[in-house]
Design an enzyme around this catalytic site. Sequence first.
Site, PDB file in Angstrom:
ATOM      1  N   LYS A  77       0.919  -1.140  -0.460  1.00 45.90           N
ATOM      2  CA  LYS A  77      -0.250   0.366  -0.098  1.00 45.90           C
ATOM      3  C   LYS A  77       0.769   1.294   0.205  1.00 45.90           C
ATOM      4  CE  LYS A  77      -4.003   1.988   2.227  1.00 45.90           C
ATOM      5  NZ  LYS A  77      -5.050   1.668   3.315  1.00 45.90           N
ATOM      6  N   ASP A 193     -13.842   3.737   9.958  1.00 42.29           N
ATOM      7  CA  ASP A 193     -13.982   4.235   7.931  1.00 42.29           C
ATOM      8  C   ASP A 193     -14.884   2.464   7.983  1.00 42.29           C
ATOM      9  OD1 ASP A 193     -14.468   5.020   5.835  1.00 42.29           O
ATOM     10  OD2 ASP A 193     -12.646   4.303   5.074  1.00 42.29           O
ATOM     11  N   ASN A 198     -14.393  -1.422   3.209  1.00 39.26           N
ATOM     12  CA  ASN A 198     -12.524  -1.927   4.327  1.00 39.26           C
ATOM     13  C   ASN A 198     -13.178  -3.484   4.600  1.00 39.26           C
ATOM     14  OD1 ASN A 198     -11.983   0.034   2.760  1.00 39.26           O
ATOM     15  ND2 ASN A 198     -12.903   1.831   4.562  1.00 39.26           N
ATOM     16  N   ASP A 210      -8.174  -1.319   6.277  1.00 37.43           N
ATOM     17  CA  ASP A 210      -8.444  -0.229   5.963  1.00 37.43           C
ATOM     18  C   ASP A 210      -8.190   0.256   7.250  1.00 37.43           C
ATOM     19  OD1 ASP A 210      -7.650   2.126   4.427  1.00 37.43           O
ATOM     20  OD2 ASP A 210      -9.732   2.464   3.438  1.00 37.43           O
TER      21      ASP A 210
HETATM   22  P1  ADP Z   1      -7.661   2.661   0.494  1.00 41.05           P
HETATM   23  O1  ADP Z   1      -9.760   2.837   0.366  1.00 41.05           O
HETATM   24  O2  ADP Z   1      -7.448   4.032   1.351  1.00 41.05           O
HETATM   25  O3  ADP Z   1      -7.647   3.218  -1.008  1.00 41.05           O
HETATM   26  P2  ADP Z   1      -7.139   0.129   0.934  1.00 41.05           P
HETATM   27  O4  ADP Z   1      -6.943  -0.289   1.908  1.00 41.05           O
HETATM   28  O5  ADP Z   1      -8.821   0.693   1.561  1.00 41.05           O
HETATM   29  O6  ADP Z   1      -6.882   1.951   0.560  1.00 41.05           O
HETATM   30  O7  ADP Z   1      -7.137  -0.734   0.136  1.00 41.05           O
HETATM   31  C1  ADP Z   1      -7.955  -0.758  -0.914  1.00 41.05           C
HETATM   32  C2  ADP Z   1      -8.676  -1.549  -1.897  1.00 41.05           C
HETATM   33  O8  ADP Z   1      -6.971  -2.833  -2.093  1.00 41.05           O
HETATM   34  C3  ADP Z   1      -9.196  -2.816  -1.423  1.00 41.05           C
HETATM   35  O9  ADP Z   1     -10.625  -2.024  -0.890  1.00 41.05           O
HETATM   36  C4  ADP Z   1      -9.275  -4.528  -1.388  1.00 41.05           C
HETATM   37  O10 ADP Z   1      -9.635  -4.262  -3.198  1.00 41.05           O
HETATM   38  C5  ADP Z   1      -7.772  -3.819  -1.824  1.00 41.05           C
HETATM   39  N1  ADP Z   1      -5.982  -4.803  -0.914  1.00 41.05           N
HETATM   40  C6  ADP Z   1      -6.434  -3.890   0.875  1.00 41.05           C
HETATM   41  N2  ADP Z   1      -6.029  -4.791   0.984  1.00 41.05           N
HETATM   42  C7  ADP Z   1      -5.480  -5.459   0.213  1.00 41.05           C
HETATM   43  C8  ADP Z   1      -4.703  -7.143   0.945  1.00 41.05           C
HETATM   44  N3  ADP Z   1      -4.224  -6.912   1.881  1.00 41.05           N
HETATM   45  N4  ADP Z   1      -4.781  -7.925   0.056  1.00 41.05           N
HETATM   46  C9  ADP Z   1      -6.462  -8.594  -1.443  1.00 41.05           C
HETATM   47  N5  ADP Z   1      -6.344  -7.127  -1.678  1.00 41.05           N
HETATM   48  C10 ADP Z   1      -6.207  -5.805  -0.759  1.00 41.05           C
HETATM   49 MN    MN Z   2     -10.316   1.401   1.626  1.00 37.13          MN
END
Ligand code: ADP
Ligand code: MN
Length: 256
Positions: A77, A193, A198, A210
Amino acid sequence: ANVLIESDKRFDKDRIRMKDKSDHATIENVLDSRIKNKLHKLFEKGILAEINGCISTGKEANVYYAKSKNKDEIAIKIYRTSILTFRNREKYIRGEYRFDHVHSLSNPRKMVKVWAEKEFSNLKRLEQGGVRAPRPILSGGHLLLMEFLGSDGWAAPKLKDAVLTDSKSRTLYRECIEIMWKMYNKCRLVHADLSEYNMLYHDGSIVVIDVSQAVDRDHCNAMEFLRNDCSNITAFFKKYDVGVMSLQALFDFITD
Ligand code: ADP
Ligand code: MN
């Protein structure tokens, strides 16, 4: 076209392969030279062996799919430093003892570093409290490495995209309440959130993601955030035949 790789000779062409041109465009937007340096170090250590494409591009962060030297699947991320997002972040950092030492929130770069560390430490708390969430691997600078949730390179769907039978939705509603209870009582966290966006649906259960904005339950706005989480969850499960509890009953169950 391949600007990321050609503009930076320190990157080994064979080790960073992006799936298509759109991935290049998105990765260039977030990858400044510091992040590239950081990634380069992770390649040298074998913590990363390849980055294979973009899972998600959001307002706050992009998430990439990667593999370690020993083929473990990893989600990376990378947080944005834009002015627009960091104003929003402040209220989740201020008002909590864990971040008393942070004085430079006006510097977006430092703010993002704190943000990444906060998500890492929250994921640790979830792990220790027995709440299913991606296992955190490391955070540094603007990025967080964690366990990838999915199979064969396909990310698990968000709960909002999962196709659920009535009986499955009833099970997941109970599971969700248990998660909120554990987060509050075992991990001392409020997600802040929490919604069907999430939570991932993985191997038949819910996995929380998230958590960069999640706050300690002693944070001055924790109760307001928790009420909002309860309301999101209730609204989502109302769409199914689960017989949701009242907002107040859910809130009391978690906090009593
Ligand atoms: P943001 O909403 O701030 O962009 P997130 O942490 O929600 O960040 O991540 C965005 C998207 O990435 C998630 O909705 C999910 O689809 C995918 N994602 C995040 N972390 C993972 C993970 N560990 N494994 C698989 N997919 C993930
Ligand atoms: Mn998110």
